[in-house]
Design a protein around this motif. Structure first.
Motif, mmCIF file in Angstrom:
data_model
loop_
_atom_site.group_PDB
_atom_site.id
_atom_site.type_symbol
_atom_site.label_atom_id
_atom_site.label_comp_id
_atom_site.label_asym_id
_atom_site.label_seq_id
_atom_site.Cartn_x
_atom_site.Cartn_y
_atom_site.Cartn_z
ATOM 1 N N PRO A 59 0.819 -1.213 0.000
ATOM 2 C CA PRO A 59 0.000 0.000 0.000
ATOM 3 C C PRO A 59 0.855 1.267 0.000
ATOM 4 O O PRO A 59 2.011 1.257 0.441
ATOM 5 C CB PRO A 59 -0.792 -0.095 1.311
ATOM 6 N N ALA A 60 0.274 2.358 -0.459
ATOM 7 C CA ALA A 60 0.968 3.649 -0.499
ATOM 8 C C ALA A 60 1.439 4.076 0.885
ATOM 9 O O ALA A 60 2.495 4.691 1.022
ATOM 10 C CB ALA A 60 0.045 4.715 -1.095
ATOM 11 N N LYS A 61 0.689 3.721 1.930
ATOM 12 C CA LYS A 61 1.072 4.134 3.282
ATOM 13 C C LYS A 61 2.389 3.496 3.721
ATOM 14 O O LYS A 61 3.112 4.058 4.521
ATOM 15 C CB LYS A 61 -0.040 3.858 4.289
ATOM 16 N N VAL A 62 2.727 2.343 3.162
ATOM 17 C CA VAL A 62 4.005 1.692 3.477
ATOM 18 C C VAL A 62 5.148 2.502 2.857
ATOM 19 O O VAL A 62 6.189 2.720 3.477
ATOM 20 C CB VAL A 62 4.015 0.224 2.991
ATOM 21 N N ALA A 63 4.945 2.989 1.632
ATOM 22 C CA ALA A 63 5.951 3.830 0.976
ATOM 23 C C ALA A 63 6.089 5.161 1.713
ATOM 24 O O ALA A 63 7.197 5.687 1.858
ATOM 25 C CB ALA A 63 5.580 4.063 -0.478
ATOM 26 N N ARG A 64 4.980 5.702 2.192
ATOM 27 C CA ARG A 64 5.016 6.953 2.959
ATOM 28 C C ARG A 64 5.852 6.773 4.225
ATOM 29 O O ARG A 64 6.693 7.607 4.555
ATOM 30 C CB ARG A 64 3.588 7.383 3.319
ATOM 31 N N ALA A 65 5.636 5.666 4.928
ATOM 32 C CA ALA A 65 6.386 5.392 6.148
ATOM 33 C C ALA A 65 7.879 5.222 5.841
ATOM 34 O O ALA A 65 8.739 5.698 6.588
ATOM 35 C CB ALA A 65 5.845 4.148 6.843
ATOM 36 N N ALA A 66 8.201 4.569 4.726
ATOM 37 C CA ALA A 66 9.598 4.390 4.331
ATOM 38 C C ALA A 66 10.242 5.733 4.004
ATOM 39 O O ALA A 66 11.407 5.979 4.339
ATOM 40 C CB ALA A 66 9.690 3.440 3.137
ATOM 41 N N LEU A 67 9.489 6.614 3.356
ATOM 42 C CA LEU A 67 9.985 7.959 3.052
ATOM 43 C C LEU A 67 10.311 8.707 4.339
ATOM 44 O O LEU A 67 11.363 9.353 4.448
ATOM 45 C CB LEU A 67 8.949 8.739 2.244
ATOM 46 N N ILE A 68 9.445 8.613 5.321
ATOM 47 C CA ILE A 68 9.655 9.308 6.594
ATOM 48 C C ILE A 68 10.896 8.754 7.297
ATOM 49 O O ILE A 68 11.706 9.526 7.826
ATOM 50 C CB ILE A 68 8.395 9.215 7.475
ATOM 51 N N ARG A 69 11.088 7.451 7.284
ATOM 52 C CA ARG A 69 12.293 6.863 7.895
ATOM 53 C C ARG A 69 13.557 7.341 7.173
ATOM 54 O O ARG A 69 14.567 7.651 7.799
ATOM 55 C CB ARG A 69 12.215 5.335 7.889
ATOM 56 N N ALA A 70 13.495 7.416 5.840
ATOM 57 C CA ALA A 70 14.646 7.890 5.067
ATOM 58 C C ALA A 70 14.928 9.355 5.368
ATOM 59 O O ALA A 70 16.093 9.771 5.460
ATOM 60 C CB ALA A 70 14.392 7.690 3.571
ATOM 61 N N ALA A 71 13.868 10.145 5.536
ATOM 62 C CA ALA A 71 14.047 11.559 5.875
ATOM 63 C C ALA A 71 14.697 11.705 7.247
ATOM 64 O O ALA A 71 15.621 12.514 7.430
ATOM 65 C CB ALA A 71 12.704 12.287 5.839
ATOM 66 N N GLU A 72 14.245 10.917 8.194
ATOM 67 C CA GLU A 72 14.852 10.952 9.531
ATOM 68 C C GLU A 72 16.329 10.581 9.454
ATOM 69 O O GLU A 72 17.167 11.214 10.082
ATOM 70 C CB GLU A 72 14.098 10.025 10.480
ATOM 71 N N GLU A 73 16.650 9.560 8.668
ATOM 72 C CA GLU A 73 18.040 9.135 8.496
ATOM 73 C C GLU A 73 18.892 10.268 7.911
ATOM 74 O O GLU A 73 20.041 10.462 8.311
ATOM 75 C CB GLU A 73 18.080 7.921 7.563
ATOM 76 N N ALA A 74 18.329 11.034 6.967
ATOM 77 C CA ALA A 74 19.063 12.109 6.296
ATOM 78 C C ALA A 74 19.009 13.431 7.050
ATOM 79 O O ALA A 74 19.600 14.415 6.608
ATOM 80 C CB ALA A 74 18.509 12.295 4.879
ATOM 81 N N GLY A 75 18.274 13.465 8.167
ATOM 82 C CA GLY A 75 18.156 14.707 8.930
ATOM 83 C C GLY A 75 17.222 15.721 8.295
ATOM 84 O O GLY A 75 17.346 16.925 8.510
ATOM 85 N N ILE A 76 16.271 15.235 7.512
ATOM 86 C CA ILE A 76 15.300 16.107 6.839
ATOM 87 C C ILE A 76 14.056 16.189 7.709
ATOM 88 O O ILE A 76 13.408 15.166 7.971
ATOM 89 C CB ILE A 76 14.927 15.545 5.450
ATOM 90 N N PRO A 77 13.697 17.378 8.166
ATOM 91 C CA PRO A 77 12.467 17.503 8.961
ATOM 92 C C PRO A 77 11.235 17.153 8.120
ATOM 93 O O PRO A 77 11.153 17.463 6.938
ATOM 94 C CB PRO A 77 12.438 18.996 9.337
ATOM 95 N N VAL A 78 10.290 16.479 8.772
ATOM 96 C CA VAL A 78 9.037 16.059 8.145
ATOM 97 C C VAL A 78 7.886 16.669 8.918
ATOM 98 O O VAL A 78 7.838 16.566 10.145
ATOM 99 C CB VAL A 78 8.904 14.517 8.132
ATOM 100 N N ILE A 79 6.966 17.286 8.214
ATOM 101 C CA ILE A 79 5.802 17.918 8.843
ATOM 102 C C ILE A 79 4.550 17.283 8.252
ATOM 103 O O ILE A 79 4.399 17.228 7.016
ATOM 104 C CB ILE A 79 5.789 19.440 8.580
ATOM 105 N N ALA A 80 3.656 16.805 9.102
ATOM 106 C CA ALA A 80 2.387 16.259 8.619
ATOM 107 C C ALA A 80 1.527 17.407 8.089
ATOM 108 O O ALA A 80 1.453 18.467 8.705
ATOM 109 C CB ALA A 80 1.661 15.528 9.750
ATOM 110 N N VAL A 81 0.901 17.185 6.963
ATOM 111 C CA VAL A 81 0.042 18.200 6.355
ATOM 112 C C VAL A 81 -1.403 17.838 6.651
ATOM 113 O O VAL A 81 -1.832 16.717 6.396
ATOM 114 C CB VAL A 81 0.281 18.274 4.824
ATOM 115 N N VAL A 82 -2.137 18.787 7.163
ATOM 116 C CA VAL A 82 -3.560 18.576 7.477
ATOM 117 C C VAL A 82 -4.361 18.946 6.231
ATOM 118 O O VAL A 82 -4.177 19.990 5.640
ATOM 119 C CB VAL A 82 -3.990 19.454 8.679
ATOM 120 N N ARG A 83 -5.265 18.048 5.851
ATOM 121 C CA ARG A 83 -6.092 18.297 4.660
ATOM 122 C C ARG A 83 -7.268 19.156 4.991
ATOM 123 O O ARG A 83 -7.859 19.119 5.979
ATOM 124 C CB ARG A 83 -6.610 16.984 4.106
#
Length: 93
Positions: free
Chosen positions: A69-93
């Motif tokens: 599912p797409a949510k698995v790719a989203r979670a992987a992206l967030i882990r990669a961002a954390e690894e790279a020191g990239i801040p991640v902000i949840a967007v409210v729809r």
């Protein structure tokens, strides 16, 4: 797991958006679909290595092919961002 086939990777309905704060010309990148995940990982990522980065690339491809599912790719992206020191902000729809 049954393979669904290639999905519409620009579909936004089943993807909870996130904002990545990446240094460079485009400081804020909103990721709303699998296509956005792929583009962020390939075109905007500050590094080309890292365990979570490589895993995110593979997971994104699996999601585009309909294997996860797409949510698995989203979670992987967030882990990669954390690894790279990239801040991640949840967007409210």
């Amino acid at each position: 797991m049954q393979r669904v086939g290639i999905v519409d990777w620009h579909r936004r309905a089943d993807f909870a958006p996130v904002m990545l704060v990446i240094n460079g010309e485009e400081k804020h990148r909103v990721v709303r679909s699998l296509g956005d995940v792929a583009e962020a990982l390939v075109a905007a990522w500050p590094t080309g290595d890292g365990k979570e980065y490589i895993a995110a690339i593979k997971t994104c491809l699996d999601a585009i092919q309909g294997n996860v599912p797409a949510k698995v790719a989203r979670a992987a992206l967030i882990r990669a961002a954390e690894e790279a020191g990239i801040p991640v902000i949840a967007v409210v729809r």
